[in-house]
Scaffold this active site. Structure first.
Site, PDB file in Angstrom:
ATOM      1  N   CYS A  26      -1.945 -30.761 -10.633  1.00 17.34           N
ATOM      2  CA  CYS A  26      -0.901 -32.688 -10.206  1.00 17.34           C
ATOM      3  C   CYS A  26      -1.538 -33.522 -10.946  1.00 17.34           C
ATOM      4  O   CYS A  26      -2.071 -33.630 -11.853  1.00 17.34           O
ATOM      5  CB  CYS A  26      -2.133 -32.395  -8.520  1.00 17.34           C
ATOM      6  SG  CYS A  26      -1.942 -34.126  -7.929  1.00 17.34           S
ATOM      7  N   ARG A  84       1.036  -1.301  -0.239  1.00 18.90           N
ATOM      8  CA  ARG A  84      -0.309  -0.123  -0.130  1.00 18.90           C
ATOM      9  C   ARG A  84       0.602   1.266   0.231  1.00 18.90           C
ATOM     10  O   ARG A  84       0.171   2.582   0.090  1.00 18.90           O
ATOM     11  CB  ARG A  84      -1.030   0.062   1.062  1.00 18.90           C
ATOM     12  CG  ARG A  84      -1.838  -0.771   1.183  1.00 18.90           C
ATOM     13  CD  ARG A  84      -2.960  -1.338   2.594  1.00 18.90           C
ATOM     14  NE  ARG A  84      -4.294  -1.722   1.793  1.00 18.90           N
ATOM     15  CZ  ARG A  84      -3.946  -3.588   1.993  1.00 18.90           C
ATOM     16  NH1 ARG A  84      -2.901  -4.073   2.469  1.00 18.90           N
ATOM     17  NH2 ARG A  84      -4.962  -4.583   1.645  1.00 18.90           N
ATOM     18  N   GLN A 119       2.278 -11.927   9.070  1.00 22.32           N
ATOM     19  CA  GLN A 119       1.010 -11.114   7.390  1.00 22.32           C
ATOM     20  C   GLN A 119       1.809 -11.480   6.849  1.00 22.32           C
ATOM     21  O   GLN A 119       0.970 -11.758   5.096  1.00 22.32           O
ATOM     22  CB  GLN A 119       0.893 -10.266   7.843  1.00 22.32           C
ATOM     23  CG  GLN A 119       0.157  -9.046   8.807  1.00 22.32           C
ATOM     24  CD  GLN A 119      -0.950  -7.939   8.819  1.00 22.32           C
ATOM     25  OE1 GLN A 119      -1.850  -7.971   8.417  1.00 22.32           O
ATOM     26  NE2 GLN A 119       0.043  -6.588   9.228  1.00 22.32           N
ATOM     27  N   HIS A 150      -1.126 -15.753   6.961  1.00 21.29           N
ATOM     28  CA  HIS A 150      -1.383 -15.414   5.718  1.00 21.29           C
ATOM     29  C   HIS A 150      -1.289 -16.596   4.662  1.00 21.29           C
ATOM     30  O   HIS A 150      -0.795 -16.678   3.862  1.00 21.29           O
ATOM     31  CB  HIS A 150      -2.196 -14.747   5.304  1.00 21.29           C
ATOM     32  CG  HIS A 150      -2.329 -12.943   5.418  1.00 21.29           C
ATOM     33  ND1 HIS A 150      -1.850 -11.952   5.762  1.00 21.29           N
ATOM     34  CD2 HIS A 150      -3.543 -12.856   5.402  1.00 21.29           C
ATOM     35  CE1 HIS A 150      -2.465 -10.914   6.124  1.00 21.29           C
ATOM     36  NE2 HIS A 150      -3.579 -11.793   6.606  1.00 21.29           N
ATOM     37  N   ASP A 207       6.713 -14.797   3.200  1.00 22.36           N
ATOM     38  CA  ASP A 207       7.678 -15.097   1.991  1.00 22.36           C
ATOM     39  C   ASP A 207       9.039 -15.890   2.701  1.00 22.36           C
ATOM     40  O   ASP A 207       9.611 -16.908   2.043  1.00 22.36           O
ATOM     41  CB  ASP A 207       8.531 -13.183   2.268  1.00 22.36           C
ATOM     42  CG  ASP A 207       8.933 -12.298   3.582  1.00 22.36           C
ATOM     43  OD1 ASP A 207       8.965 -13.793   4.253  1.00 22.36           O
ATOM     44  OD2 ASP A 207       8.085 -11.634   3.444  1.00 22.36           O
TER      45      ASP A 207
END
Length: 244
Positions: A150, A35, A103, A121, A106
């Site tokens: 898959c 943001r 949050q 998350h 990575d």
């Protein structure tokens, strides 16, 4: 008094400190936030808003476009832990940090050595088949082209929470319990605009709240200390010898 010195004194006197971090924790590793003026959401040239692309509805309706954006803008496998990640792992190892609630997706906290990490998350380092549930690593998503499949034919998706999906209930419970039990809460690198996660901070009843963020947050009014410098630069100045 110097802000980092004050932070150090708070850490020294606290028995259960929890770190709550957002995208600003990883920007010093070269991963863009969302943001800010240079964030993913504010970039020009997006035909479709990124918030729409990284939604469960978009994954299901336009998987090719979803995975193209995912690989280009959300996955940074070459990124390394910065001083924020390293110092938090050091503090945990020294018994001065109870948990990291992040949050971010990575995986850099674990890469730095942190063990008590709650990923609100999910993580780009895990994936699973939407049809049969088989688990996969990052390679299945990145070493394929188009839509990763898959062996059963289902789509392999990242184990991250997309817009339109509920958070993992185990992660919610763990985060709320950690925050409620803490006597010090460090909130860093987040604007606290993402709910319901930001709302979990309301469970804190401890002694100190510290905000480390370049811009104002919704929790500033409750903070005992506010630092507007980069997270890694700030935490990197904490010396373990000063906490003993």
């Amino acid at each position: 008094m110097d802000a980092v010195k004050t932070l150090t004194e708070m850490l020294k006197s606290s028995s259960s400190t929890v770190f709550f971090g957002g995208a600003g924790v990883s920007t010093e590793s070269g991963i863009p936030d969302f943001r800010s003026s240079k964030g993913i959401y504010t970039e020009k040239g997006h035909r479709i808003p990124p918030e729409e692309i990284i939604s469960i509805g978009f994954l299901e309706s336009q998987p090719e476009h979803f995975f193209d954006f995912y690989r280009k803008r959300l996955v940074y496998m070459d990124a390394k832990p910065n001083m924020a990640h390293l110092k938090l792992a050091e503090l945990e190892s020294a018994g001065k940090l109870a948990a990291v609630i992040t949050q971010n997706i990575d995986g850099l906290h674990q890469a730095a050595g942190s063990e008590n990490v709650i990923e609100m998350h999910g993580s780009i380092r895990q994936g699973f088949c939407m049809a049969c549930g088989m688990k996969y690593g990052t390679e299945a998503l990145l070493n394929s082209t188009g839509v990763p499949r898959c062996e059963c034919g289902g789509i392999i998706r990242p184990k991250v929470t997309l817009y339109g999906e509920e958070l993992d209930h185990n992660a919610i419970s763990a985060a709320v319990n950690r925050i409620a039990a803490a006597d010090m809460l460090i909130v860093a690198g987040t604007s606290l605009q993402v709910y319901p996660v930001a709302g979990f901070l309301g469970y804190f009843r401890g002694r100190y709240i510290v905000i480390i963020n370049k811009t104002e947050t919704n929790l500033d009014y409750r903070a005992d200390l506010i630092i507007r410098d980069p997270v890694g630069e700030t935490l990197g100045r904490i010396e373990l010898k000063d906490l003993m």
